[in-house]
Design an enzyme around this catalytic site. Sequence first.
Site, PDB file in Angstrom:
ATOM      1  CE  LYS A 159      -3.752   2.125   2.710  1.00 52.28           C
ATOM      2  NZ  LYS A 159      -4.817   1.988   3.838  1.00 52.28           N
TER       3      LYS A 159
ATOM      4  CB  SER B  85      -7.856   3.954   2.849  1.00 52.89           C
ATOM      5  OG  SER B  85      -7.239   3.408   3.657  1.00 52.89           O
TER       6      SER B  85
ATOM      7  CB  SER C  18      -8.242   0.824   5.455  1.00 50.40           C
ATOM      8  OG  SER C  18      -9.150   2.176   5.499  1.00 50.40           O
TER       9      SER C  18
HETATM   10  N1  GLN Z   1     -13.040   4.501   6.334  1.00 47.12           N
HETATM   11  C1  GLN Z   1     -12.413   5.052   7.494  1.00 47.12           C
HETATM   12  C2  GLN Z   1     -11.825   6.565   7.401  1.00 47.12           C
HETATM   13  O1  GLN Z   1     -12.230   7.033   6.137  1.00 47.12           O
HETATM   14  C3  GLN Z   1     -11.162   4.182   7.818  1.00 47.12           C
HETATM   15  C4  GLN Z   1      -9.870   4.273   7.011  1.00 47.12           C
HETATM   16  C5  GLN Z   1      -8.765   3.710   7.242  1.00 47.12           C
HETATM   17  O2  GLN Z   1      -9.097   2.471   8.178  1.00 47.12           O
HETATM   18  N2  GLN Z   1      -7.656   3.941   6.976  1.00 47.12           N
HETATM   19  O3  GLN Z   1     -11.295   7.042   8.068  1.00 47.12           O
END
Ligand code: GLN
Length: 503
Positions: A80, A155, A179
């Site tokens: 990532k 994400s 995420s």
């Molecule tokens: N969807 C969540 C956010 O927008 C989690 C994102 C994540 O785990 N990096 O913060």
Amino acid sequence: MSTNLDLHDLSVFDLAAKLAAGHVSSVEVTQHFLNRVKSEQLGAFLAVDADVSLAQAKAADLRLAAGERTPLLGVPLAHKDVFVTRDFATTAGSNMLANYRSPFDATVVSKLAQAGMVSLGKLNCDEFAMGSGNENSAYFPAKNPWDTSRIPGGSSGGSAAAVAARLIPAATGTDTGGSIRQPASLSGITGIKPTYGRCSRYGMVAFASSLDQAGPMARSALDCALLLSAMAGPDLDRDSTSLDMPAVDYATDLIASHPNKQGDSAPKHPLKGLKIGLPKQFFRAGCAPDVLRAVRSALAEYEKLGATLIEVDLPLTELSIPVYYVIAPAEASSNLSRFDGVRYGHRAANYTDLTDMYKKSRSEGFGDEATRRIMIGAYVLSHGYYDAYYLKAQKIRRLIAQDFQTAFTHCDIIAGPVSPTVAWKIGDKKADPVANYLADIYTLSSSLAGLPGMSVPAGFGEGGMPVGLQLIGNYFKEAQLLGAAHQFQMATDWHLRQPEGSV
Ligand code: GLN
């Protein structure tokens, strides 16, 4: 000996075995995956450099030729793009870091390299890992290989799309509020977020430091176990929140009950007697019927395999959304303050004075969602609002963690859906940030508590889209989660299903 057999259909475990047996070289495997990556249409990759990857593969082949036999030697993966890497640019999905080159590798990256894994490059993600659909990437959205008009989740959307489409056998991801689990669920792969502190955060571009955690994404629990064994472990000198607990071998017990293994022994993680707690708040009308159907039939399979299902109560589940969306932006506003065009990040070309330079650099560098979170974070931390929002959120965070401990006095593992719906259409929630936030309802509470959680492919819902089953464990119970997922995967084939013609 070369082979044209579809190397991309092999698991990490099987690829490693082929490499160790000398049936294929790491250079051949790497070239095979590089060819797939070259023609990918999913927007999964942000950086590729065939020369770098092939050089790493050659080094792995030398280690193999010298007789070294480690479980991941020569197997490709990709990272990532929030893990900093010397060999590839690191953007965190943001224009703020366009073309940024780190002078060092993140601990997780160097640990996987030491284990012999070959990096195929960097994977698309929401800007600074903020998002649930990968639509907040400053570059392009990633697409779901099961239906390219849909998001792969976020994400870690590039990681999920690339593994699901078999562009790579495994990937790293990060999970702040879901995420790893949510994109794994929406793209039909397996992913685990370990206990907070299990994997070093050193070299992970920080989003919300009290929540950020790295983990593997792959097709099976066994493959995740192989990667997590290499990724986890203390890094006390470089990450003050790293747990002072030795690395664990998560894979050996699973391999002992793997069907490829001769002289099969009894599973090391029998499901007989396992008590699975189902939070009633996770099974209400807010969850789409197609998702509930798949989750319930996966749970019925667990019952068939000997587990007992009981109801548990996580009464503050709904509050996890406002609590998370106060705490995470508060920490983000602080973490992102370093991107000022001086110490780090994009600097505007034209400005009149210092203040103008900060303003222009930050406005140009940050996308809408990062900007929104910086503003919310600065607001909830400001004098006069700190007690009302930030401090209150911290107190509820503690209560949420306590509710999990109460639930774990009644059960071994907690299970439920990962996401209230299957993957949505690209664009459907783009204009509505709150709709994105609400989609995190089942992953945020365990993140706030710092607990390990995973997503396991559990069937399909509306539009033939994958549905994941979430398994949440108590602190440090990654082995138990991986074991429970592995037993399920030995009895089902959801994790073996693959999208048609996505590459
Ligand atoms: N969807 C969540 C956010 O927008 C989690 C994102 C994540 O785990 N990096 O913060």
